[in-house]
Each structure stands twice: as C-alpha cells, then as structure tokens.
Design an enzyme around this catalytic site. Structure first.
Site, PDB file in Angstrom:
ATOM      1  N   TYR A  80       4.024  -4.307 -10.372  1.00 14.78           N
ATOM      2  CA  TYR A  80       2.755  -4.095 -10.026  1.00 14.78           C
ATOM      3  C   TYR A  80       2.115  -2.724 -10.998  1.00 14.78           C
ATOM      4  O   TYR A  80       3.075  -2.219 -11.693  1.00 14.78           O
ATOM      5  CB  TYR A  80       2.568  -3.206  -8.776  1.00 14.78           C
ATOM      6  N   ASP A  85      -2.407  -6.804  -0.405  1.00 16.05           N
ATOM      7  CA  ASP A  85      -3.352  -6.293   0.468  1.00 16.05           C
ATOM      8  C   ASP A  85      -4.960  -6.430   0.317  1.00 16.05           C
ATOM      9  O   ASP A  85      -5.216  -6.725  -0.857  1.00 16.05           O
ATOM     10  CB  ASP A  85      -3.114  -4.852   0.903  1.00 16.05           C
TER      11      ASP A  85
END
Length: 274
Positions: free
Chosen positions: A109, A51
C-alpha cells in the site's frame, strides 16, 4: 479456465471493493461489466479488499469461465462496460491452482500526503492533507517499532473480521518530494510538499494503515515522541491510538506473487504518483 485480471480504480465514488446489497462497489461494477462482455454471470475473488474512498493501482482478481477469449479481448471487452474510474489493465490465463488472495505472499500500500497551508484542489480525494510541517526523522524513528510480527489490535477497526490481529510488516518507507528551489516556507514554516508512505506486509487489518497513519502524522507534528508508537502498539487497544486518518490518499499498490505465476507487476502508468 481460470483468468486473472489486473484492475485499477479511483475509489472516491465507491463504498469500497467488496460487493454489498444495494451499495455501489468496485466489485459490483467489475462483475457487471464482465457479465455483459461474457454474456454470463461472473464471480471474482480479489487479492485484497479496500475500504470506501481507497484507490487501487493494481488490484488482482481471478474468476473461472468456460469462454475462450484472447487476453486482450478480456481487457478491451470489459473496459467497454466499465465506468471511467475503473479499468482492467491486463488479463492472463492462470492455472487452476492460482488463487488471487491465497497465493499472494505480501501486499503493498502507499499513502500520499500533501503538506500545505492550503487544502488540495486538483488533487482533492487523491491525497491526504496536513497543514503543519512534519518531522521526517521523528516519523522514521516511530515506524521502526512496527516492523516485524506484532499484535496490531491497537490499529484495528472495531468492525474488522480478521481471525487474528497478528500480522507482519516487512517494510515501511517514507519519502518526501521537495518543493522547487527557492519556494517560500509558506504559513508557519509549512513548506508545501508531498509525502509518500509505503507499506509492505503479509496482510493488513481493517483500517490498519489509516490508523497507523493517524499515529505517524501525530508524531510528525510533534504531538507525541517517536516512542509513543511502541506504547500504542503494546497497549493492544484502539483507544490508545490516534483517530483514523482520511482514506483519500490511500492506494492499494497490489499483491506480491511468486515468479512461478508469471503475472505482471505495477505498471509504469502510475509513475506520476507523488
């Protein structure tokens, strides 16, 4: 021939990874640089979209080309045309059967969080921030409720396009980098330190980690008990969870592939990451 690239980037200046009309994205910049080096249009497919504001330590992409170039020529040549906040780390020819997204067996992540009475300055945009002390034991207990296969609708953005909200989280690790010995407790007992939250799963929904982080931090601050995480998960409603946390400290560490592909893993260049 098919070529795979490992790409790192600072996502602060970009509207995410995926190419968009009239938008500044990492994919657009990478494909423009590849096109200039190859003197032909190049289309890439990535292992995992990020994002706006999210960083990438080792994004993996692949593309097809008729050009024959040595692997490091792709690295040097493409980097020549990239902005300073994006860099190709490695290039490697791969079989036609390789697909950066479909062949990934997991994705990793990390979220880096600064706990401090004062907001980040040098680290601005690269770490999240809280000014209250966090309870490590409570956060550890809370994330245990998320491990395994679940319906993660409560942590899914309304704009998420995934076909199914059911994902599997293999691992969530929480580590704290302690302050130097003798450092004061700061304001209201908030000892300055870095927290690192690592997530590994088969795939992730849009905003899933940032929404989970919002809940972890709320529990760490004592706003809710650890068991609240299960309540949120089972509600299967975005309204049940905490607000979406900042993208600043979120890093896509990269995909995980089987050894048969022989691809490089995360580089030592990022050992500085708290």
């Amino acid at each position: 021939m098919r070529v795979a690239l490992g790409v790192s980037y600072n996502g602060q200046a970009y509207n995410g990874w995926q190419s968009q009309p009239s938008a500044n994205t990492v994919q657009d910049r990478l494909e423009a640089a590849l096109g200039r080096f190859a003197t032909q249009e190049v289309h890439t497919i990535c292992a995992g979209r990020t994002d706006a504001g999210v960083h990438g330590l080792m994004q993996v992409v692949h593309f097809d080309t008729e050009l024959q170039r040595a692997p490091f020529s792709w690295v040097r040549g493409t980097n020549t045309f990239l902005p300073a906040d994006i860099a190709v780390q490695w290039a490697q020819p791969v079989p036609d059967a390789f697909h950066s997204r479909a062949c990934a067996v997991a994705r990793r992540y990390a979220y880096v969080l600064l706990q401090s009475p004062v907001r980040p300055s040098v680290d601005a945009g690269r770490v999240g921030w809280v000014f209250h002390a966090l309870d490590e034991q409570a956060m550890h207990k809370a994330v245990q409720h998320l491990l395994g296969e679940h319906d993660f609708t409560s942590f899914r953005a309304s704009a998420c396009q995934a076909k199914s909200p059911v994902k599997t989280l293999h691992r969530i690790d929480i580590t704290r980098r302690a302050p130097p010995a003798g450092e004061s407790t700061g304001t209201h007992g908030c000892v300055p330190c870095y927290w690192r939250f690592e997530f590994e799963g088969n795939a992730f929904l849009h905003h899933m980690i940032r929404n989970i982080m919002g809940c972890i931090v709320a529990i760490g601050q004592g706003l809710y008990p650890p068991e609240w995480m299960r309540t949120v998960l089972e509600a299967r409603s975005r309204d049940a969870a905490a607000p979406t946390f900042s993208p600043d400290g979120l890093y896509f560490q990269g995909p995980v592939y089987g050894a048969e592909w022989g691809l490089p893993t995360r580089t030592a260049a990022y050992d500085w990451l708290p």
